[in-house]
Design a protein around this motif. Sequence first.
Motif, mmCIF file in Angstrom:
data_model
loop_
_atom_site.group_PDB
_atom_site.id
_atom_site.type_symbol
_atom_site.label_atom_id
_atom_site.label_comp_id
_atom_site.label_asym_id
_atom_site.label_seq_id
_atom_site.Cartn_x
_atom_site.Cartn_y
_atom_site.Cartn_z
ATOM 1 N N LEU A 50 -10.912 83.458 8.027
ATOM 2 C CA LEU A 50 -10.742 84.068 9.415
ATOM 3 C C LEU A 50 -11.437 85.452 9.285
ATOM 4 C CD1 LEU A 50 -7.229 82.714 10.222
ATOM 5 C CD2 LEU A 50 -9.164 82.027 11.240
ATOM 6 N N GLU A 51 -11.173 86.119 8.336
ATOM 7 C CA GLU A 51 -11.873 87.546 8.389
ATOM 8 C C GLU A 51 -13.404 87.249 8.232
ATOM 9 O OE1 GLU A 51 -10.541 89.630 4.751
ATOM 10 O OE2 GLU A 51 -8.470 90.270 5.704
ATOM 11 N N ALA A 52 -13.823 86.386 7.426
ATOM 12 C CA ALA A 52 -15.342 85.941 7.629
ATOM 13 C C ALA A 52 -15.836 85.792 8.907
ATOM 14 C CB ALA A 52 -15.639 84.871 6.738
ATOM 15 N N SER A 53 -14.900 84.870 9.626
ATOM 16 C CA SER A 53 -15.314 84.602 11.176
ATOM 17 C C SER A 53 -15.402 85.953 11.925
ATOM 18 C CB SER A 53 -14.376 83.503 11.586
ATOM 19 O OG SER A 53 -14.607 83.250 13.000
ATOM 20 N N ILE A 54 -14.661 86.714 11.841
ATOM 21 C CA ILE A 54 -14.744 87.884 12.670
ATOM 22 C C ILE A 54 -15.693 88.871 12.221
ATOM 23 C CG2 ILE A 54 -13.285 90.184 12.694
ATOM 24 C CD1 ILE A 54 -10.917 88.316 12.931
ATOM 25 N N LEU A 55 -16.081 88.978 10.888
ATOM 26 C CA LEU A 55 -17.060 89.651 10.393
ATOM 27 C C LEU A 55 -18.729 89.150 11.219
ATOM 28 C CD1 LEU A 55 -16.552 90.043 6.487
ATOM 29 C CD2 LEU A 55 -16.843 91.815 8.085
ATOM 30 N N GLN A 56 -18.758 87.915 11.207
ATOM 31 C CA GLN A 56 -19.759 87.415 11.893
ATOM 32 C C GLN A 56 -19.666 87.462 13.378
ATOM 33 O OE1 GLN A 56 -19.517 83.229 10.773
ATOM 34 N NE2 GLN A 56 -19.497 83.542 8.652
ATOM 35 N N ASP A 57 -18.433 87.658 14.194
ATOM 36 C CA ASP A 57 -18.265 87.841 15.499
ATOM 37 C C ASP A 57 -17.200 88.751 15.688
ATOM 38 O OD1 ASP A 57 -18.477 88.080 18.187
ATOM 39 O OD2 ASP A 57 -18.204 86.005 18.518
ATOM 40 N N PRO A 58 -17.248 90.131 15.602
ATOM 41 C CA PRO A 58 -16.162 90.949 15.925
ATOM 42 C C PRO A 58 -15.599 90.956 17.338
ATOM 43 C CG PRO A 58 -17.765 92.111 14.885
ATOM 44 C CD PRO A 58 -18.490 90.920 15.419
ATOM 45 N N GLN A 59 -15.812 90.151 18.205
ATOM 46 C CA GLN A 59 -15.705 90.151 19.643
ATOM 47 C C GLN A 59 -14.942 88.719 19.871
ATOM 48 O OE1 GLN A 59 -15.977 92.846 21.547
ATOM 49 N NE2 GLN A 59 -16.779 93.545 19.648
ATOM 50 N N ASP A 60 -14.760 87.696 18.576
ATOM 51 C CA ASP A 60 -14.201 86.533 18.739
ATOM 52 C C ASP A 60 -12.492 86.832 19.176
ATOM 53 O OD1 ASP A 60 -13.172 84.008 18.764
ATOM 54 O OD2 ASP A 60 -14.634 83.419 17.083
ATOM 55 N N SER A 61 -12.013 86.799 20.289
ATOM 56 C CA SER A 61 -10.662 87.135 20.562
ATOM 57 C C SER A 61 -9.812 86.060 19.684
ATOM 58 C CB SER A 61 -10.413 87.246 22.006
ATOM 59 O OG SER A 61 -10.572 85.863 22.430
ATOM 60 N N GLU A 62 -10.531 84.685 19.784
ATOM 61 C CA GLU A 62 -9.274 83.451 19.368
ATOM 62 C C GLU A 62 -9.208 83.693 17.539
ATOM 63 O OE1 GLU A 62 -9.036 78.540 19.251
ATOM 64 O OE2 GLU A 62 -10.692 79.750 19.924
ATOM 65 N N ALA A 63 -10.384 84.205 17.069
ATOM 66 C CA ALA A 63 -10.219 84.520 15.705
ATOM 67 C C ALA A 63 -9.351 85.505 15.336
ATOM 68 C CB ALA A 63 -11.573 84.656 15.108
ATOM 69 N N TRP A 64 -9.307 86.763 16.209
ATOM 70 C CA TRP A 64 -8.253 87.548 15.905
ATOM 71 C C TRP A 64 -7.013 87.119 15.997
ATOM 72 C CZ3 TRP A 64 -9.321 92.191 13.626
ATOM 73 C CH2 TRP A 64 -10.473 92.722 13.633
ATOM 74 N N GLN A 65 -6.714 86.221 16.999
ATOM 75 C CA GLN A 65 -5.259 85.847 17.316
ATOM 76 C C GLN A 65 -4.807 85.046 16.175
ATOM 77 O OE1 GLN A 65 -4.887 82.687 20.532
ATOM 78 N NE2 GLN A 65 -3.671 81.748 19.000
ATOM 79 N N VAL A 66 -5.669 84.064 15.586
ATOM 80 C CA VAL A 66 -5.296 83.046 14.646
ATOM 81 C C VAL A 66 -5.248 83.909 13.407
ATOM 82 C CG1 VAL A 66 -5.729 80.948 13.292
ATOM 83 C CG2 VAL A 66 -6.399 81.197 15.718
ATOM 84 N N LEU A 67 -5.810 84.945 13.067
ATOM 85 C CA LEU A 67 -5.935 85.818 11.872
ATOM 86 C C LEU A 67 -4.507 86.774 11.953
ATOM 87 C CD1 LEU A 67 -6.658 87.202 9.250
ATOM 88 C CD2 LEU A 67 -8.287 88.751 10.641
ATOM 89 N N GLY A 68 -3.964 87.111 13.230
ATOM 90 C CA GLY A 68 -2.875 87.746 13.365
ATOM 91 C C GLY A 68 -1.700 87.059 13.035
ATOM 92 N N THR A 69 -1.683 85.725 13.664
ATOM 93 C CA THR A 69 -0.457 84.628 13.425
ATOM 94 C C THR A 69 -0.585 84.337 12.051
ATOM 95 O OG1 THR A 69 -1.421 83.069 14.179
ATOM 96 C CG2 THR A 69 -0.263 83.887 15.778
ATOM 97 N N THR A 70 -1.581 84.230 11.386
ATOM 98 C CA THR A 70 -1.492 83.788 9.936
ATOM 99 C C THR A 70 -1.023 84.978 9.197
ATOM 100 O OG1 THR A 70 -3.453 82.430 10.255
ATOM 101 C CG2 THR A 70 -3.134 83.116 7.941
ATOM 102 N N GLN A 71 -1.497 86.190 9.195
ATOM 103 C CA GLN A 71 -0.861 87.270 8.482
ATOM 104 C C GLN A 71 0.462 87.341 8.693
ATOM 105 O OE1 GLN A 71 -2.414 88.758 6.131
ATOM 106 N NE2 GLN A 71 -4.383 89.844 6.836
#
Length: 329
Positions: A50-71
């Motif tokens: 998920l961090e890799a996904s965010i590195l590729q697109d820091p504006q991906d709100s869904e990736a931030w959401q799933v990373l948050g719940t996973t953490q």
Amino acid sequence: NHNICLVFWSFCLQGYYVHSNNPYKDYTNAFEQGLQKCRDGDLNSAVLLLEASILQDPQDSEAWQVLGTTQAENENEQAAIVCLQRCLVLHPNNLKSLMALAVSLTNTGQQPEACEALHRWIRYNPRYRHLLQDRSPLDGSPLPRRRGSSISPISTLGCSQLVEVLELYQEAMQQNAEGVDPDLQTGLGVLFNLSSEFDKAVDAFNAALSVRPEDYLLWNRLGATLANGDRSEEAVEAYTRALELQPGFIRSRYNLGISCINLGAHREAVRNFLTALHQQRKSRSHQVMSSNIWAALRIALSLMNQPELFQAASVGDLDLLMRAFNMDM
């Protein structure tokens, strides 16, 4: 407070520390693989993807959401809060992030902020936002108590927002003619935890579980509520059910260990903490273990009067501890 152990080769992205030696940083389908790792219970690999996904697109709100719940599931609450807040900057009406943020803020003792997140959940929810039409903005100003209110006096919180938001959720529940809304009941459960009305919180989470009986997050929240209400034996049953549904759920494994301490089952507590730490460590490149779990492990070992093993825990010798408890994983 939940402290996060971060290795030194990280850098800050939007307030979140990302590991720069991420082996998945060039994966084209990192987000989808991260979701699969979440389902598999491999939380550390999921975090990396998920961090890799965010590195590729820091504006991906869904990736931030799933990373948050996973953490949050991985017992890294502060990291979860940063991710969920970033999601809400990009997508203010993300209801999943608002509810998850309210839970994390509650867990870290940030009650007014949790109230605000739950208020925003109503405000952005098309099913309930009409309830705010005749209400003033939530600003913490004193509010008159409604006659017949079932809310107990809140001396520890001192948050008039809590009274208002709790009444708002109760009103939404009364007007919900479509049956039980598990998300609304989850919000009620969080609010009743904030007001220390744990029996009512238990009822709310049980109502949510009547619709989503396979939701391991709900089972963990029920367990935490039972534990908060000094019902540790019932809490163990709820945590155990959560772990049956998702064996890699670090947060629930940690919570189970805490309840074992409360019940005097210190050896079982140690085994749960060691299992959680082993699960956090096993990812080949992301060996981040929660200092929160290490601290609980030291408490359990001290209660067992095991000074040598306490010393091993103090220096982070997980392998020695695993061998001492015959846990070859």
